[in-house]
Write a protein that holds these residues in place. Structure first.
Motif, PDB file in Angstrom:
ATOM      1  N   ALA A 114       0.914  -0.952   0.088  1.00  0.00           N
ATOM      2  CA  ALA A 114      -0.592  -0.544   0.620  1.00  0.00           C
ATOM      3  C   ALA A 114       0.779   1.738  -0.397  1.00  0.00           C
ATOM      4  CB  ALA A 114      -1.378   0.055   1.610  1.00  0.00           C
ATOM      5  N   GLU A 115       1.809   1.300   0.761  1.00  0.00           N
ATOM      6  CA  GLU A 115       3.438   2.565   0.600  1.00  0.00           C
ATOM      7  C   GLU A 115       3.758   2.708  -0.570  1.00  0.00           C
ATOM      8  OE1 GLU A 115       6.668   4.209   3.652  1.00  0.00           O
ATOM      9  OE2 GLU A 115       5.990   1.839   3.592  1.00  0.00           O
ATOM     10  N   ALA A 116       3.697   1.660  -1.248  1.00  0.00           N
ATOM     11  CA  ALA A 116       4.988   1.264  -2.328  1.00  0.00           C
ATOM     12  C   ALA A 116       3.906   1.341  -3.873  1.00  0.00           C
ATOM     13  CB  ALA A 116       5.721  -0.473  -2.797  1.00  0.00           C
ATOM     14  N   ALA A 117       2.230   0.859  -3.701  1.00  0.00           N
ATOM     15  CA  ALA A 117       1.512   1.298  -4.753  1.00  0.00           C
ATOM     16  C   ALA A 117       1.895   3.055  -5.272  1.00  0.00           C
ATOM     17  CB  ALA A 117       0.308   0.709  -4.794  1.00  0.00           C
ATOM     18  N   PRO A 118       1.520   3.430  -4.266  1.00  0.00           N
ATOM     19  CA  PRO A 118       1.514   4.619  -5.277  1.00  0.00           C
ATOM     20  C   PRO A 118       2.771   5.505  -6.121  1.00  0.00           C
ATOM     21  CG  PRO A 118       0.663   4.927  -3.067  1.00  0.00           C
ATOM     22  CD  PRO A 118       1.192   3.961  -3.470  1.00  0.00           C
ATOM     23  N   ILE A 119       4.364   5.026  -5.027  1.00  0.00           N
ATOM     24  CA  ILE A 119       5.598   6.044  -5.237  1.00  0.00           C
ATOM     25  C   ILE A 119       5.407   4.626  -6.894  1.00  0.00           C
ATOM     26  CG2 ILE A 119       7.644   5.236  -5.272  1.00  0.00           C
ATOM     27  CD1 ILE A 119       7.181   4.937  -2.626  1.00  0.00           C
ATOM     28  N   HIS A 120       5.406   3.335  -7.084  1.00  0.00           N
ATOM     29  CA  HIS A 120       4.788   3.171  -8.674  1.00  0.00           C
ATOM     30  C   HIS A 120       4.041   3.277  -9.220  1.00  0.00           C
ATOM     31  CE1 HIS A 120       6.080  -0.545 -11.212  1.00  0.00           C
ATOM     32  NE2 HIS A 120       4.806  -0.816 -10.831  1.00  0.00           N
ATOM     33  N   VAL A 121       3.314   3.603  -9.388  1.00  0.00           N
ATOM     34  CA  VAL A 121       2.400   3.866 -10.230  1.00  0.00           C
ATOM     35  C   VAL A 121       2.901   5.476 -11.177  1.00  0.00           C
ATOM     36  CG1 VAL A 121       0.520   5.362  -8.962  1.00  0.00           C
ATOM     37  CG2 VAL A 121      -0.308   3.729 -10.893  1.00  0.00           C
ATOM     38  N   ARG A 122       2.956   5.910  -9.925  1.00  0.00           N
ATOM     39  CA  ARG A 122       3.353   7.677 -10.654  1.00  0.00           C
ATOM     40  C   ARG A 122       4.843   6.906 -11.683  1.00  0.00           C
ATOM     41  NH1 ARG A 122       2.477   9.299  -5.434  1.00  0.00           N
ATOM     42  NH2 ARG A 122       4.603   8.556  -4.748  1.00  0.00           N
ATOM     43  N   ALA A 123       5.694   5.913 -11.060  1.00  0.00           N
ATOM     44  CA  ALA A 123       6.553   6.230 -12.122  1.00  0.00           C
ATOM     45  C   ALA A 123       6.007   5.142 -13.428  1.00  0.00           C
ATOM     46  CB  ALA A 123       7.485   5.527 -11.567  1.00  0.00           C
ATOM     47  N   VAL A 124       5.494   4.034 -13.571  1.00  0.00           N
ATOM     48  CA  VAL A 124       4.749   4.059 -14.658  1.00  0.00           C
ATOM     49  C   VAL A 124       4.028   4.676 -15.149  1.00  0.00           C
ATOM     50  CG1 VAL A 124       3.084   2.341 -15.515  1.00  0.00           C
ATOM     51  CG2 VAL A 124       4.488   1.558 -13.662  1.00  0.00           C
ATOM     52  N   ARG A 125       3.114   5.992 -14.602  1.00  0.00           N
ATOM     53  CA  ARG A 125       2.275   7.236 -15.345  1.00  0.00           C
ATOM     54  C   ARG A 125       3.669   7.692 -16.218  1.00  0.00           C
ATOM     55  NH1 ARG A 125      -2.853   7.028 -15.680  1.00  0.00           N
ATOM     56  NH2 ARG A 125      -3.409   5.940 -14.961  1.00  0.00           N
ATOM     57  N   GLU A 126       4.063   8.531 -15.486  1.00  0.00           N
ATOM     58  CA  GLU A 126       5.325   9.261 -16.067  1.00  0.00           C
ATOM     59  C   GLU A 126       6.859   9.290 -16.543  1.00  0.00           C
ATOM     60  OE1 GLU A 126       9.573  11.219 -14.162  1.00  0.00           O
ATOM     61  OE2 GLU A 126       8.060  11.010 -13.056  1.00  0.00           O
ATOM     62  N   LEU A 127       6.736   7.542 -16.451  1.00  0.00           N
ATOM     63  CA  LEU A 127       8.095   7.094 -18.078  1.00  0.00           C
ATOM     64  C   LEU A 127       6.937   6.351 -18.703  1.00  0.00           C
ATOM     65  CD1 LEU A 127      10.523   6.139 -15.124  1.00  0.00           C
ATOM     66  CD2 LEU A 127      10.692   7.300 -17.155  1.00  0.00           C
ATOM     67  N   VAL A 128       5.821   5.191 -18.962  1.00  0.00           N
ATOM     68  CA  VAL A 128       4.760   5.176 -19.629  1.00  0.00           C
ATOM     69  C   VAL A 128       3.999   5.661 -20.322  1.00  0.00           C
ATOM     70  CG1 VAL A 128       4.350   2.838 -20.389  1.00  0.00           C
ATOM     71  CG2 VAL A 128       6.307   3.090 -18.911  1.00  0.00           C
ATOM     72  N   LEU A 129       3.074   5.517 -19.529  1.00  0.00           N
ATOM     73  CA  LEU A 129       1.872   5.733 -19.778  1.00  0.00           C
ATOM     74  C   LEU A 129       1.391   7.420 -20.660  1.00  0.00           C
ATOM     75  CD1 LEU A 129      -0.158   3.674 -16.851  1.00  0.00           C
ATOM     76  CD2 LEU A 129       0.345   3.332 -19.334  1.00  0.00           C
ATOM     77  N   ASP A 130       1.726   7.833 -19.294  1.00  0.00           N
ATOM     78  CA  ASP A 130       1.478   9.713 -20.068  1.00  0.00           C
ATOM     79  C   ASP A 130       1.299  10.316 -21.640  1.00  0.00           C
ATOM     80  OD1 ASP A 130       0.247   9.905 -17.790  1.00  0.00           O
ATOM     81  OD2 ASP A 130       1.130  10.980 -16.230  1.00  0.00           O
TER      82      ASP A 130
END
Length: 159
Positions: A114-130
């Motif tokens: 739960a602590e790591a998920a927001p960190i990971h999803v931010r990176a996924v969005r920034e580096l891949v999806l956005d």
């Protein structure tokens, strides 16, 4: 090259596609892992914890988990052993079939996810999806499915 066909050398567009894919394969994992160091996890460890957290009752067969996390059973076993030592997970025989071992997430392990998920999803969005358009995203999904990068059955699951 006696007895062999001449190689089919890459065209310029093929070489550009291949070079781009290799760059993604080699560079993106480190970029996705870097933010997870904040919670002392590698990308593989995060993926393992995440998959367990998403399984029914936060329990999953180790063989299924190895497939989902794209790791060997021996690598996964070593990681889950470390998780057990840290109080994040437990292993037990599968009550439905004792030939299998279940990995279960503890409350402490779930809190870490739960602590790591927001960190990971931010990176996924920034580096891949956005950076991708809806068309790009559909193409990436289609290409990953064709190359079998996405495990069968997960192509259409949200996540």
């Amino acid at each position: 090259m006696t007895g062999m066909d001449e190689p089919r050398w890459l065209t310029l567009p093929e070489k550009e596609a291949w070079t781009g894919l290799v760059s993604l394969m080699l560079l993106l994992p480190n970029k996705l892992e870097s933010p997870l160091r904040e919670v002392d996890l590698t990308l593989f460890e995060y993926l393992v914890l995440s998959h367990i957290s998403e399984a029914p009752d936060r329990r999953i067969r180790m063989s299924d988990l190895a497939f989902l996390a794209s790791g060997s059973l021996s690598r996964l076993s070593n990681v889950v052993k470390r998780f057990e030592a840290r109080g994040w997970a437990t292993r037990s025989p599968d009550p439905e079939d004792g030939r299998y071992t279940l990995a279960s997430l503890t409350d402490t392990g779930y809190a870490l996810v739960a602590e790591a998920a927001p960190i990971h999803v931010r990176a996924v969005r920034e580096l891949v999806l956005d950076p991708l358009t809806a068309t790009d995203l559909a193409a990436l999904t289609r290409i990953a499915a064709k190359l079998r990068v996405v495990p069968p059955g997960l192509e259409t699951k949200p996540g």
